[in-house]
Scaffold this motif. Sequence first.
Motif, PDB file in Angstrom:
ATOM      1  N   GLU A 242      -9.561  83.434  24.593  1.00 49.19           N
ATOM      2  CA  GLU A 242      -8.716  84.285  23.764  1.00 49.19           C
ATOM      3  C   GLU A 242      -9.651  85.271  23.056  1.00 49.19           C
ATOM      4  OE1 GLU A 242      -6.566  82.066  25.612  1.00 49.19           O
ATOM      5  OE2 GLU A 242      -7.494  80.774  24.116  1.00 49.19           O
ATOM      6  N   ASP A 243     -10.235  86.133  23.856  1.00 52.61           N
ATOM      7  CA  ASP A 243     -11.286  87.057  23.431  1.00 52.61           C
ATOM      8  C   ASP A 243     -11.211  88.277  24.337  1.00 52.61           C
ATOM      9  OD1 ASP A 243     -13.910  88.374  23.349  1.00 52.61           O
ATOM     10  OD2 ASP A 243     -14.595  86.645  22.201  1.00 52.61           O
ATOM     11  N   TYR A 244     -10.970  89.448  23.756  1.00 51.08           N
ATOM     12  CA  TYR A 244     -10.693  90.626  24.573  1.00 51.08           C
ATOM     13  C   TYR A 244     -11.871  91.031  25.457  1.00 51.08           C
ATOM     14  CZ  TYR A 244     -13.342  93.624  21.344  1.00 51.08           C
ATOM     15  OH  TYR A 244     -14.330  94.200  20.596  1.00 51.08           O
ATOM     16  N   ILE A 245     -13.092  90.666  25.075  1.00 49.68           N
ATOM     17  CA  ILE A 245     -14.238  90.981  25.923  1.00 49.68           C
ATOM     18  C   ILE A 245     -14.201  90.150  27.206  1.00 49.68           C
ATOM     19  CG2 ILE A 245     -16.749  90.831  26.103  1.00 49.68           C
ATOM     20  CD1 ILE A 245     -15.914  93.151  24.456  1.00 49.68           C
ATOM     21  N   LEU A 246     -13.969  88.850  27.080  1.00 48.89           N
ATOM     22  CA  LEU A 246     -13.864  88.004  28.269  1.00 48.89           C
ATOM     23  C   LEU A 246     -12.670  88.401  29.121  1.00 48.89           C
ATOM     24  CD1 LEU A 246     -14.741  84.403  26.997  1.00 48.89           C
ATOM     25  CD2 LEU A 246     -16.153  85.953  28.324  1.00 48.89           C
ATOM     26  N   ASN A 247     -11.593  88.836  28.474  1.00 47.16           N
ATOM     27  CA  ASN A 247     -10.394  89.221  29.224  1.00 47.16           C
ATOM     28  C   ASN A 247     -10.659  90.371  30.179  1.00 47.16           C
ATOM     29  OD1 ASN A 247      -8.269  88.749  26.289  1.00 47.16           O
ATOM     30  ND2 ASN A 247      -9.103  87.260  27.722  1.00 47.16           N
ATOM     31  N   MET A 248     -11.591  91.255  29.810  1.00 47.93           N
ATOM     32  CA  MET A 248     -11.913  92.380  30.680  1.00 47.93           C
ATOM     33  C   MET A 248     -12.637  91.929  31.934  1.00 47.93           C
ATOM     34  SD  MET A 248     -12.869  95.576  28.201  1.00 47.93           S
ATOM     35  CE  MET A 248     -13.723  94.734  26.898  1.00 47.93           C
ATOM     36  N   LYS A 249     -13.368  90.825  31.849  1.00 49.66           N
ATOM     37  CA  LYS A 249     -14.140  90.342  32.997  1.00 49.66           C
ATOM     38  C   LYS A 249     -13.327  89.396  33.877  1.00 49.66           C
ATOM     39  CE  LYS A 249     -17.864  89.340  35.446  1.00 49.66           C
ATOM     40  NZ  LYS A 249     -19.124  88.892  34.844  1.00 49.66           N
ATOM     41  N   TYR A 250     -12.488  88.587  33.275  1.00 50.91           N
ATOM     42  CA  TYR A 250     -11.871  87.489  34.023  1.00 50.91           C
ATOM     43  C   TYR A 250     -10.399  87.691  34.368  1.00 50.91           C
ATOM     44  CZ  TYR A 250     -16.204  85.049  33.177  1.00 50.91           C
ATOM     45  OH  TYR A 250     -17.529  84.701  33.155  1.00 50.91           O
ATOM     46  N   GLY A 251      -9.900  88.928  34.255  1.00 52.56           N
ATOM     47  CA  GLY A 251      -8.630  89.226  34.888  1.00 52.56           C
ATOM     48  C   GLY A 251      -7.442  89.529  33.998  1.00 52.56           C
ATOM     49  N   PHE A 252      -7.448  89.076  32.743  1.00 50.51           N
ATOM     50  CA  PHE A 252      -6.249  89.259  31.924  1.00 50.51           C
ATOM     51  C   PHE A 252      -5.990  90.729  31.620  1.00 50.51           C
ATOM     52  CE2 PHE A 252      -4.167  89.049  27.587  1.00 50.51           C
ATOM     53  CZ  PHE A 252      -2.905  88.807  28.102  1.00 50.51           C
ATOM     54  N   THR A 253      -7.035  91.481  31.286  1.00 54.55           N
ATOM     55  CA  THR A 253      -6.863  92.907  31.008  1.00 54.55           C
ATOM     56  C   THR A 253      -6.271  93.627  32.210  1.00 54.55           C
ATOM     57  OG1 THR A 253      -8.695  92.946  29.421  1.00 54.55           O
ATOM     58  CG2 THR A 253      -8.072  95.050  30.428  1.00 54.55           C
ATOM     59  N   LYS A 254      -6.804  93.340  33.373  1.00 52.76           N
ATOM     60  CA  LYS A 254      -6.303  93.959  34.602  1.00 52.76           C
ATOM     61  C   LYS A 254      -4.847  93.582  34.849  1.00 52.76           C
ATOM     62  CE  LYS A 254      -7.261  94.280  39.568  1.00 52.76           C
ATOM     63  NZ  LYS A 254      -8.143  93.809  40.672  1.00 52.76           N
ATOM     64  N   GLU A 255      -4.512  92.320  34.592  1.00 52.41           N
ATOM     65  CA  GLU A 255      -3.127  91.861  34.797  1.00 52.41           C
ATOM     66  C   GLU A 255      -2.146  92.625  33.917  1.00 52.41           C
ATOM     67  OE1 GLU A 255      -0.364  88.046  33.598  1.00 52.41           O
ATOM     68  OE2 GLU A 255      -2.464  87.644  34.135  1.00 52.41           O
ATOM     69  N   VAL A 256      -2.487  92.770  32.627  1.00 53.84           N
ATOM     70  CA  VAL A 256      -1.586  93.451  31.694  1.00 53.84           C
ATOM     71  C   VAL A 256      -1.430  94.927  32.068  1.00 53.84           C
ATOM     72  CG1 VAL A 256      -1.255  94.142  29.286  1.00 53.84           C
ATOM     73  CG2 VAL A 256      -2.081  91.844  29.820  1.00 53.84           C
ATOM     74  N   LEU A 257      -2.536  95.591  32.400  1.00 55.90           N
ATOM     75  CA  LEU A 257      -2.474  97.002  32.763  1.00 55.90           C
ATOM     76  C   LEU A 257      -1.674  97.218  34.040  1.00 55.90           C
ATOM     77  CD1 LEU A 257      -6.123  98.156  31.962  1.00 55.90           C
ATOM     78  CD2 LEU A 257      -4.052  98.578  30.622  1.00 55.90           C
TER      79      LEU A 257
END
Length: 648
Positions: A242-257
Amino acid sequence: MECTISTMGCNASADYSKHKYNETAIKATVLIQRWYRCKRAQLEVRRRYSLTIFESIEYADEQEQTQLSNFFTFMLEHRVHRGEVAHTSSGSHVSPDADSYVIEYEKIDVPDSYRGPRLSFPLNIAHAKALLNALKNRQLLHPRYVLQLLHETRRLLKEKPNITHVSVSYFKEITICGDLHGNLDDLLLVFHKNGLPSEINPYVFNGDFVDRGKNSMEILIILFVFLLIYPNDFHLNRGNHEDYILNMKYGFTKEVLKKYKVHGMTILYHLRDIFSWLPLATLVNNKVLIVHGGISDTTDLDSLNLLERNKLKTLMKLPKLETDRKNQVKIQGIPLGYPELSQWSSHPELTEEERKQVLDILWSDPKKQHGCNLNRRRGAGCCFGPDTTEQLLKKYNLKMLIRSHEFKLNGYDLTHDGKVITIFSASNYYEEGSNRGAYIRMNPDLVPRFVQYQVCTSTGKRKNWERVKTIEQSALQTLQERIFVHKQKLMDTFAKYDCNNTGRISVSDWAAVMESVLQLKLPWRTLKSRLVKTDPDGNVDYMSCFYYMDTARPMHQVQPTLVETLCKYRKDLQVIFNIIDEDESGLISPDEFRKTWKIFSSYLGIHSHDEAIDKLAQSIDYNKDGYIDFSEFLEAFHVVRKLENKAA
């Protein structure tokens, strides 16, 4: 008399034959059992070393993430400023307060054509059931409802303490779940087996709701809905993902976008704030401590309970010296400038000791040996021994520690004489059939009862050896990718052991080189037969490490080290491209490709000639409009097994 003798003789012969038959049958049975047990043992060895490969590479990736944290932060901030201007110019309403990135959800229209679930606040269980059914059928919740849900969730979480206190009774047992990592089917199966949350069926979800899986957003929506309906009986702990930096690497950011193209960045920034407001721990009956990662010898629950947790938007942080070096990066002679880094990646509001308190409970792992030391496998947190556990339990009069954070084959694990329990709720985590998930049921006796499960699609239709073979092949493929991206360094190190330039070194030397370069702590001697060839004298043909690998896209005129670097950082390049892709089309032009690569290579200090980059850009198959799907391009560099039979 003869007749009697004859009869006796026949009986003796029959008994002898029967005895011989029984003896042969017993021997055959023993041989079959021995063969079966041997095969089962071999399969288990293959499965275990495959899972060890997955786990080791996962931890190594987490270590590498820290060096890119500030860079991704800068890139995302850069995009947000542009996105904010774009939203404003297009007539969207942006609030001027602390939630400056949150569009007022009331201004977003829900068209009549929308056939997905609709929410009205305050929520009730009927809303939750309708939403569960819709998300199960892969419907997407409209961004208007998502933003309103996030707004209400943030408001509620701000009222929660850092450490949540809950109580259980014989009529109100509590359920504790571990990592879900975007696996929606696991969450739905837990609710199916254990019942939906309610006032008499409370839950604790112990972090790592997002990343890696494909349905992280759906999981968050469901968890937040139940949190709003049952704020006193449904509890969430923050995990390290639950950390926006890790989210960019491990897929969550990409999923939301991808799922919310227009409002994706707004949703992400609202979630960045929500993650920082998630409670850090849960105490059951003041006897059982639940944290995501673990503890250290300096863990202080009183200090944890007092710090301002929302000021830790991310725990990723580079040493000052490294940050200063990065800030001096220049692209084509023009300084990038990183004015936003100080406010994003540093934590001026919290002391380093406060930050370490949170880092330890989110990132730490237990170990068998006594003592407490830096968690080098992950690059953050601690490895704590049974003496550290005993010290904390005694200090706060606790009975046990429940944590998650680690993959477990059976979904759970007990260490430190049963005083530390690891619960992991994502089944099929690495590959279908790789592991079970589990959750804990606990009554006032505080004796944990484990419930295991496994989401099955094709798993139940496949034989055990077929499942193990699939897991093994996937693990070896992942390992071979890592070998390929370190090819040059491996070859240079092999050459130091091969003084006579024979192309052969001993097994011990080969294993030592593999470990020193890749830093994976794997059983290299066991893996030898799967990775390299040996000569009749038992020496390793070390160049055969690379026989089974190649890039899918031939690049004969491109600098080999450039291709290896592109393979190594393809996921990071995808993150950068997602950030600079303003129209979110997924398409990139030759100039955009050169810009992306030069920014990234300059930041990392990778030296590549303009000519090599131009050749790489020219090798891309662009469409008639002069663009290429960047995801497909990066996947073309994915290291694959060659199809031809090497033995032939």
